[in-house]
Design a protein around this motif. Structure first.
Motif, PDB file in Angstrom:
ATOM      1  N   ASN A   1      32.334  18.884  23.496  1.00  9.70           N
ATOM      2  CA  ASN A   1      32.799  18.244  24.368  1.00  9.70           C
ATOM      3  C   ASN A   1      32.256  16.882  24.604  1.00  9.70           C
ATOM      4  O   ASN A   1      33.300  15.984  25.080  1.00  9.70           O
TER       5      ASN A   1
ATOM      6  N   THR B   1      37.298  19.197  27.496  1.00  8.45           N
ATOM      7  CA  THR B   1      37.706  20.242  28.097  1.00  8.45           C
ATOM      8  C   THR B   1      37.594  20.264  29.571  1.00  8.45           C
ATOM      9  O   THR B   1      36.641  19.879  30.181  1.00  8.45           O
ATOM     10  N   THR B   2      38.307  21.038  30.419  1.00  4.48           N
ATOM     11  CA  THR B   2      37.916  21.186  31.893  1.00  4.48           C
ATOM     12  C   THR B   2      37.198  22.262  32.243  1.00  4.48           C
ATOM     13  O   THR B   2      36.604  22.404  33.046  1.00  4.48           O
ATOM     14  N   TRP B   3      36.961  23.060  31.269  1.00  6.40           N
ATOM     15  CA  TRP B   3      36.132  24.683  31.528  1.00  6.40           C
ATOM     16  C   TRP B   3      34.809  24.462  30.860  1.00  6.40           C
ATOM     17  O   TRP B   3      34.148  25.311  31.167  1.00  6.40           O
TER      18      TRP B   3
ATOM     19  N   GLU C   1      31.723  24.143  33.512  1.00  7.91           N
ATOM     20  CA  GLU C   1      31.515  25.530  34.003  1.00  7.91           C
ATOM     21  C   GLU C   1      31.017  26.703  33.070  1.00  7.91           C
ATOM     22  O   GLU C   1      30.259  27.300  33.493  1.00  7.91           O
ATOM     23  N   VAL C   2      31.248  26.721  31.798  1.00 10.52           N
ATOM     24  CA  VAL C   2      30.807  27.649  31.149  1.00 10.52           C
ATOM     25  C   VAL C   2      29.581  27.518  30.750  1.00 10.52           C
ATOM     26  O   VAL C   2      28.684  28.456  30.802  1.00 10.52           O
TER      27      VAL C   2
ATOM     28  N   LYS D   1      36.740  33.782  42.282  1.00 13.13           N
ATOM     29  CA  LYS D   1      37.244  33.203  41.141  1.00 13.13           C
ATOM     30  C   LYS D   1      36.429  31.847  40.728  1.00 13.13           C
ATOM     31  O   LYS D   1      36.462  30.946  41.778  1.00 13.13           O
ATOM     32  N   SER D   2      35.990  31.500  39.674  1.00 12.82           N
ATOM     33  CA  SER D   2      35.555  30.194  39.394  1.00 12.82           C
ATOM     34  C   SER D   2      36.743  29.153  39.386  1.00 12.82           C
ATOM     35  O   SER D   2      37.856  29.342  39.002  1.00 12.82           O
TER      36      SER D   2
ATOM     37  N   ALA E   1      37.533  26.440  37.339  1.00  9.64           N
ATOM     38  CA  ALA E   1      38.201  25.943  36.195  1.00  9.64           C
ATOM     39  C   ALA E   1      38.775  27.116  35.352  1.00  9.64           C
ATOM     40  O   ALA E   1      40.022  27.022  34.843  1.00  9.64           O
ATOM     41  N   MET E   2      38.162  28.086  35.205  1.00 15.63           N
ATOM     42  CA  MET E   2      38.570  28.996  34.268  1.00 15.63           C
ATOM     43  C   MET E   2      39.060  30.412  34.823  1.00 15.63           C
ATOM     44  O   MET E   2      39.786  31.242  34.277  1.00 15.63           O
TER      45      MET E   2
END
Length: 178
Positions: A31, A42-44, A47-48, A120-121, A123-124
């Protein structure tokens, strides 16, 4: 049967946090390269990484309990004779097991609430229940490991009590901090 369960838990506790940390590190590196090298990220990924670290924290707590790596104050235990040392060390392990049991129960309550709400999260759009289930799993594993350590102290008094209390400041084993 207990040895097989213990071995399976040891593998989960030993490898899952390491793999999650390795994956998080690689994802963070990719990233950063994307962001600064190609002006696109990445946008996710963040969060991951955040959710992986949550899992590492709760499973890692269990691993520390299993290895005896949690911080402890043994001032009173050092002043007691051998039987007193064993008793106070075992009581501390059992008290920690009970506390972790309470945390597991309330962690499950929170997980159930999140599961019911179908959160729900951002971004993902992943179900947040996947993140919140780490609490009851990690605390349950920790409770088991603390209870196991307490039993070990009581059943193998020479080994467990001697390993868990340094005799003097000169004999503090810093290799256990790994």
């Amino acid at each position: 049967m207990w040895k097989k369960i213990d071995k399976a838990l040891f593998l989960i506790e030993g490898y899952l946090p390491g793999l999650l940390l390795l994956g998080s590190t690689l994802l963070l590196f990719v990233n950063i390269v994307l962001r600064y090298g190609f002006q696109a990220s990445t946008t996710w990924a963040e969060e991951v990484i955040r959710y992986a670290i949550v899992w590492v924290t709760f499973i890692g707590c269990s691993l520390c309990a299993q290895r005896g790596s949690h911080v402890g104050i043994d001032l009173f235990a050092q002043a007691l004779p051998e039987k007193g040392k064993r008793a106070i060390l075992a009581a501390g392990q059992f008290a920690s097991a009970v506390f972790m049991g309470f945390c597991a129960y309330y962690g499950y309550e929170i997980f159930s609430m999140v599961l019911t709400m179908k959160q729900k999260s951002p971004a993902m759009m992943m179900p947040m229940a996947i993140v919140y289930i780490s609490m009851p799993i990690g605390f349950s594993l920790s409770s088991f490991r603390f209870a196991q350590a307490g039993v070990r102290i009581l059943l193998k008094p020479g080994d467990a009590a001697e390993d868990s209390i340094p005799k003097s400041a000169d004999e503090i084993d810093l290799s256990r901090l790994n």
